[in-house]
Write an enzyme that holds these catalytic residues in place. Structure first.
Site, PDB file in Angstrom:
ATOM      1  N   GLY A 140      -2.393  -3.833   1.862  1.00 45.32           N
ATOM      2  CA  GLY A 140      -1.813  -4.425   0.663  1.00 45.32           C
ATOM      3  C   GLY A 140      -1.023  -3.416  -0.151  1.00 45.32           C
ATOM      4  O   GLY A 140       0.096  -3.687  -0.574  1.00 45.32           O
TER       5      GLY A 140
ATOM      6  N   MET B  90      -1.196   1.102  -1.761  1.00 44.61           N
ATOM      7  CA  MET B  90      -1.828   2.413  -1.692  1.00 44.61           C
ATOM      8  C   MET B  90      -1.625   3.184  -2.983  1.00 44.61           C
ATOM      9  O   MET B  90      -0.517   3.239  -3.529  1.00 44.61           O
ATOM     10  CB  MET B  90      -1.242   3.171  -0.486  1.00 44.61           C
ATOM     11  CG  MET B  90      -1.843   4.538  -0.286  1.00 44.61           C
ATOM     12  SD  MET B  90      -3.635   4.443   0.003  1.00 44.61           S
ATOM     13  CE  MET B  90      -4.141   6.005  -0.682  1.00 44.61           C
TER      14      MET B  90
ATOM     15  N   GLU C 286      -4.681  -0.745  -7.759  1.00 44.70           N
ATOM     16  CA  GLU C 286      -4.060   0.554  -7.431  1.00 44.70           C
ATOM     17  C   GLU C 286      -3.982   1.438  -8.672  1.00 44.70           C
ATOM     18  O   GLU C 286      -4.223   2.642  -8.603  1.00 44.70           O
ATOM     19  CB  GLU C 286      -2.671   0.360  -6.817  1.00 44.70           C
ATOM     20  CG  GLU C 286      -2.647  -0.525  -5.564  1.00 44.70           C
ATOM     21  CD  GLU C 286      -3.679  -0.173  -4.521  1.00 44.70           C
ATOM     22  OE1 GLU C 286      -4.047   1.017  -4.408  1.00 44.70           O
ATOM     23  OE2 GLU C 286      -4.143  -1.098  -3.810  1.00 44.70           O
TER      24      GLU C 286
HETATM   25  C1  7MF Z   1      -7.092  -4.967  -3.891  1.00 50.87           C
HETATM   26  O1  7MF Z   1      -7.885   0.142  -1.382  1.00 50.87           O
HETATM   27  C2  7MF Z   1      -8.266  -4.784  -3.203  1.00 50.87           C
HETATM   28  C3  7MF Z   1      -8.258  -4.137  -1.994  1.00 50.87           C
HETATM   29  C4  7MF Z   1      -6.535   1.261   1.044  1.00 50.87           C
HETATM   30  C5  7MF Z   1      -5.836   0.098   1.690  1.00 50.87           C
HETATM   31  C6  7MF Z   1      -5.810  -0.978  -0.984  1.00 50.87           C
HETATM   32  O2  7MF Z   1      -6.138   0.702  -2.645  1.00 50.87           O
HETATM   33  C7  7MF Z   1      -6.507   0.313  -1.352  1.00 50.87           C
HETATM   34  C8  7MF Z   1      -6.144   1.476  -0.411  1.00 50.87           C
HETATM   35  C9  7MF Z   1      -7.116  -1.909   2.455  1.00 50.87           C
HETATM   36  C10 7MF Z   1      -7.733  -3.126   2.217  1.00 50.87           C
HETATM   37  C11 7MF Z   1      -7.720  -3.677   0.944  1.00 50.87           C
HETATM   38  C12 7MF Z   1      -7.073  -3.013  -0.101  1.00 50.87           C
HETATM   39  C13 7MF Z   1      -6.454  -1.767   0.128  1.00 50.87           C
HETATM   40  C14 7MF Z   1      -6.470  -1.219   1.429  1.00 50.87           C
HETATM   41  C15 7MF Z   1      -7.079  -3.654  -1.428  1.00 50.87           C
HETATM   42  C16 7MF Z   1      -5.916  -3.840  -2.142  1.00 50.87           C
HETATM   43  C17 7MF Z   1      -5.925  -4.474  -3.359  1.00 50.87           C
HETATM   44  N1  7MF Z   1      -6.836   2.681  -0.865  1.00 50.87           N
HETATM   45 BR1  7MF Z   1      -7.157  -1.212   4.158  1.00 50.87          BR
HETATM   46 ZN    ZN Z   2      -8.553   0.539  -3.157  1.00 51.73          ZN
END
Ligand code: 7MF
Ligand code: ZN
Length: 886
Positions: free
Chosen positions: A273, A275, A310
């Protein structure tokens, strides 16, 4: 060459264990990175100031991770060194006999345009971008690529000025200039030490949409959103959400932003989604770009939450980060909890809670009950990318939520203040998080910590007794075995509850050791395998409302009849439990219908059930979004989880039967509600208008189930008249479920209208892949050859293949096995291109053992076919091999 499941010697990939953790032998104080960006030949120079870690075992070599890199040169303290001073060992560059402090300079060559895995540095729609979490930085340069090595980064980017006018990296822009060969350069400096997974760079032809935010202490922060020119009108919602998130974190957690600039970039090809790279968040364009014409209410809603997520990582993840990847939930569970509360505060709290619990119950409970079950803090993994799961994220958030329930809102804030104060600038563990909560509140959470170490969903069996004014509630907990954990110790479980009288009013509560009643709800702390709570002075046999607001992520076993569930659906003052009662009512009806269907007995629906849902639909005082949620029957996959052996056809048939019957019996009310909720007002993103649209579109879907001419006319009319994507997509999605003459022309029309917009085309793919019509697989196969489809774009893969295999239970599980064969074929094609996406897809078959013997055999054969592919990635290998073992 990508990493392969078997190494040259034919060994299977090695697991990494939490118990093997050791501190890094060397720390890195500063990193200077120099990039000369060319799509097929990028040069990376990295100069690391390293220093022996006093906390590590002495005399260990320096180990730098590197993957798919071409090593050009190595310098030590400024001087070239030859191959005798270092060695390449597996995927590491190892240097023995280093002084206690040294400068190591390494030059490598990479090919970003060939990088289809989308990990490390790659090219997407002509722009360079990066994704380093968890272990992508090692695909950029040799480095101790582990989160407990935190360094200060200075990054210089050199690239062709015309093709890449914008050059970005973390922190502040400190210098830039022109070169006389048509190239230009920019230097960025990040003052905050960070782990390599938070590094980012972007270079491309992007426009910048500017805004600003003044922090509570009066600092002005420049907010910049970088997108392709065609998307310049889709940035407003993300920027507004960002400002809301910045304000919210100040108010709720006392956390201010810490740099002078905050940047967001939208990228079309992205595995996840978004980073949280320090000061430079990178988003999947689907999770950040929105306009009312092209994005639905749920897109708007999700974008707000993801922007929050984020942004919140800046404190929960970046300022305080993870010691190792077993601690992933330290940042993710906590940050999901934070983004959930942000959305709850800004929109409707009960609606948000219901949506979150739905995700948890349908996906996380299923994971807990299958071969990939793992604790919130896993103790081993083969490929860490496979552990970015609903367990680490969503159950992790529930664990944080339970701590807040136990210590209260204020105690929780004291705990987070202490946590941030103690650990700012450090890489820590979930134990450190819990210790801060304990120390700030003077409590003992040692038993509670089992939530981090034990996998599985606890089950609570409830026994009630009422006599002589005393109501006794006996709770017994157990937790089924999970892979590697046959026996579990009792959990510390906070159960919020109330006792309702005949009219639905909560009774004052007094336990036997209390002198007077205090409050009308209680958080019971269940710590033993079995405990009884005795409530005094109860005038009549009450109805218990248990686990209110879903205070603990457990399954409650309490047999209730339809009348009692209908009573709770009508009266429970806790909106979550009201909804939950409706789900339980629908569930018990549906499970009985499944039995009838299998016994070839007629299907019928009782008046109690129809009346209960009918009353809800007519309720003028209830939030329309809650009505819509309550009238949404439990999903086929959640129903499947409640069955010993899954019968996909029976589940599909009875759920459709119940929808159709409710629609017929409540036709006039659905129609009336539909008419009331239609509106010509311009699109607005707020809880009220969204609620109204959600109820309207739910009514439309029900009305269509009756097959009436009238409903069809309304649907086509909505499709024609709609002035926002929410309404037109809802109408088209419903229409796509029926073999009607208007179906094809309308799908065609939609494509022609939106073919220039890749995010809308994704919706178009997903609608078709989600259709319950019998020829859907044929259709999906045909769409693989559509000019707009490509296997190299994760959003396209998720929309078409993902939606079919994960969101279309009845067609994916067709008895001839064609769905399974299709999935295995696609995974085999995709794995060499993008192992992360391939691994996520193949998980659709991981719970094969729950199906009937025929389908079990078919799925197992496909999994074995995938496992036999030479050169399989670690990602897919881990999922498939564990699925076959489990
Ligand atoms: C809201 O966690 C909730 C979860 C890793 C990539 C975004 O910020 C993150 C990154 C994955 C799966 C779900 C989410 C994310 C990642 C996410 C995004 C928005 N650190 Br893989
Ligand atoms: Zn996250």
């Amino acid at each position: 060459m990508g990493d392969t499941a078997k190494d040259q010697a034919g060994r299977t990939p090695r697991a990494i264990y939490l118990e093997d953790y050791t501190p890094p032998p060397f720390l890195v104080d500063t990193v200077e990175l120099h990039f000369e960006l060319e799509p097929d030949d990028t040069r990376v120079r990295a100069r690391l100031q390293v220093r022996r870690n006093p906390a590590a075992r002495p005399a260990q070599p320096l180990r730098l991770d590197g993957q798919d890199l071409e090593l050009l040169s190595v310098k030590l303290d400024g001087a070239d060194i030859d191959g005798s001073r270092y060695r390449l060992e597996g995927q590491q560059l190892v240097m023995d006999d280093l002084p206690d402090a040294a400068s190591v300079e390494i030059e490598t060559r990479i090919q970003p345009a060939q990088n289809t895995a989308l990990e490390g540095l790659y090219v997407s729609s002509g722009m360079f971008c990066t994704q380093c979490e968890a272990e992508g930085f090692r695909r950029i340069t040799f480095f101790p690529d582990r989160p407990d090595v935190m360094a200060r980064y200075t990054t210089t980017l050199v690239a062709d000025r015309k093709a890449y006018p914008v050059l970005l990296s973390n922190g502040n822009l400190v210098e830039q200039g022109e070169l006389d060969d048509g190239r230009h350069w920019a230097r960025w400096q990040d003052p905050f030490p960070k782990p390599s997974y938070l590094f980012a760079l972007v270079a491309g032809n992007l426009v910048c949409i500017e805004d600003s935010f003044t922090t509570r202490s009066g600092r002005e922060v420049a907010l910049r959103m970088y997108v392709e020119d065609v998307n310049r009108d889709k940035c407003g919602h993300a920027l507004a959400s960002l400002k809301q998130a910045m304000r919210w974190d100040e108010e709720r957690y006392g956390r201010e932003y810490d740099l002078d600039v905050f940047m967001i970039v939208a990228v079309n090809d992205f595995n996840m989604g978004a980073m949280e790279n320090k000061g430079l968040n990178i988003f999947n364009s689907a999770c950040v770009l929105a306009s009312p014409d092209t994005a639905t209410d749920s897109d708007f809603y999700n974008i707000q939450g993801i922007i929050g997520h984020e942004y919140f990582h800046n404190w929960s993840g970046n300022r305080v980060t993870c010691r190792d990847w077993f601690q992933l939930s330290l940042k993710e569970g906590f940050t999901v909890f934070r983004d959930q509360e942000f959305s709850a505060d800004l929109n409707s709290r009960p609606v948000k809670r219901i949506a979150d619990v739905n995700v948890l119950r349908t996906h996380q409970f299923a994971q807990d009950a299958g071969p990939m079950a793992h604790p919130v803090r896993p103790d081993s993994y083969i490929e860490i990318s496979n552990f970015y799961t609903v367990t680490v994220y969503n159950k992790g958030a529930e664990v944080v939520r339970m701590i807040r329930t136990l210590v209260g809102q204020q105690g929780f804030r004291k705990g987070t203040d202490l946590y941030f104060e103690r650990h700012d600038g450090q890489a820590v563990t979930t134990d450190d998080f819990v210790a801060a909560m304990e120390d700030a509140n003077g409590i003992d959470l040692s038993q509670f910590k089992r939530w981090y170490s034990q996998a599985g969903t606890p089950v609570i069996d409830v026994h009630e007794d009422f006599a002589d004014g005393i109501y006794s509630l006996t709770l017994k907990q157990h937790c089924p075995p999970t892979p590697g954990q046959p026996e579990k110790q009792p959990f510390h479980i906070p159960i919020d509850m109330a006792l309702l009288d005949r009219s639905g009013r909560p009774l004052p509560l007094r336990l036997e050791d209390e002198t007077e009643a205090a409050g009308t709800h209680r958080v019971l702390e269940l710590k033993e395998s079995e405990q009884t709570f005795r409530f005094q002075d109860i005038p009549e046999r009450p109805v218990v409302s248990l686990n209110r607001g879903f205070s603990a992520p457990v399954k409650i076993n309490l047999q209730r009849d339809d009348t009692e569930l209908a009573f709770l659906l009508a009266h429970d003052p806790d909106p979550f439990n009201r909804w939950d009662a409706g789900q339980n009512l629908a569930m018990s009806v549906l499970l009985r219908l499944v039995e009838n269907y299998r016994g070839e007995r007629p299907l019928t629906l009782d008046d109690t059930v129809v009346d209960a849902f009918g009353a809800l639909l007519a309720d003028e005082d209830l939030d329309m979004a809650l009505i819509a949620q309550a009238l949404t029957l439990p999903s086929e996959s959640y129903l499947a989880d409640q069955c010993e052996v899954v019968d996909v056809d029976a589940i599909h048939a009875v759920r459709e039967f119940m929808r159709r019957t409710l629609a017929q019996r409540l036709y006039d009310r659905f129609l009336q509600r539909y008419r009331e909720t239609r509106s010509d007002a311009p699109y607005r993103f707020d809880a009220r208008s969204m609620a109204q649209r959600s109820l309207k579109n739910l009514c439309l879907a029900y009305l269509m189930e009756t097959g009436s001419e009238e409903a069809r006319a309304l649907c086509l009319d909505q499709l024609e008249q709609a002035h926002n994507m929410t309404d037109s997509l809802a109408a088209l999605t419903v229409l796509a479920q029926y073999d009607l003459p208007q179906r094809e022309p309308q799908l065609e029309l939609f494509y022609h209208r939106w073919q220039h917009d890749p995010l809308v085309v994704d919706k178009w793919f997903a609608i078709q892949a989600g259709s319950r019509l019998p020829d859907t697989l044929q259709r999906v196969k045909g769409l693989l050859n559509h000019p707009a489809f490509t296997l190299t774009n994760p959003n396209k893969v998720r929309a078409l293949i993902g939606r079919f295999c994960q969101g279309n239970t009845v067609r994916f599980h067709a008895a001839d096995g064609a769905g399974y064969r299709f999935l295995a074929d696609q995974v085999i094609l995709l794995d060499p291109l993008n192992p992360q996406i391939a691994a996520r897809l193949i998980s659709a078959m991981s719970r094969w053992r729950r199906h009937d013997a025929h389908r079990r055999q078919l799925m197992k054969a496909e999994l074995e076919r995938v496992l036999a592919v030479p050169g399989l990635s670690k990602d897919v290998f881990e999922i498939v091999s564990k699925s076959l073992e489990g």
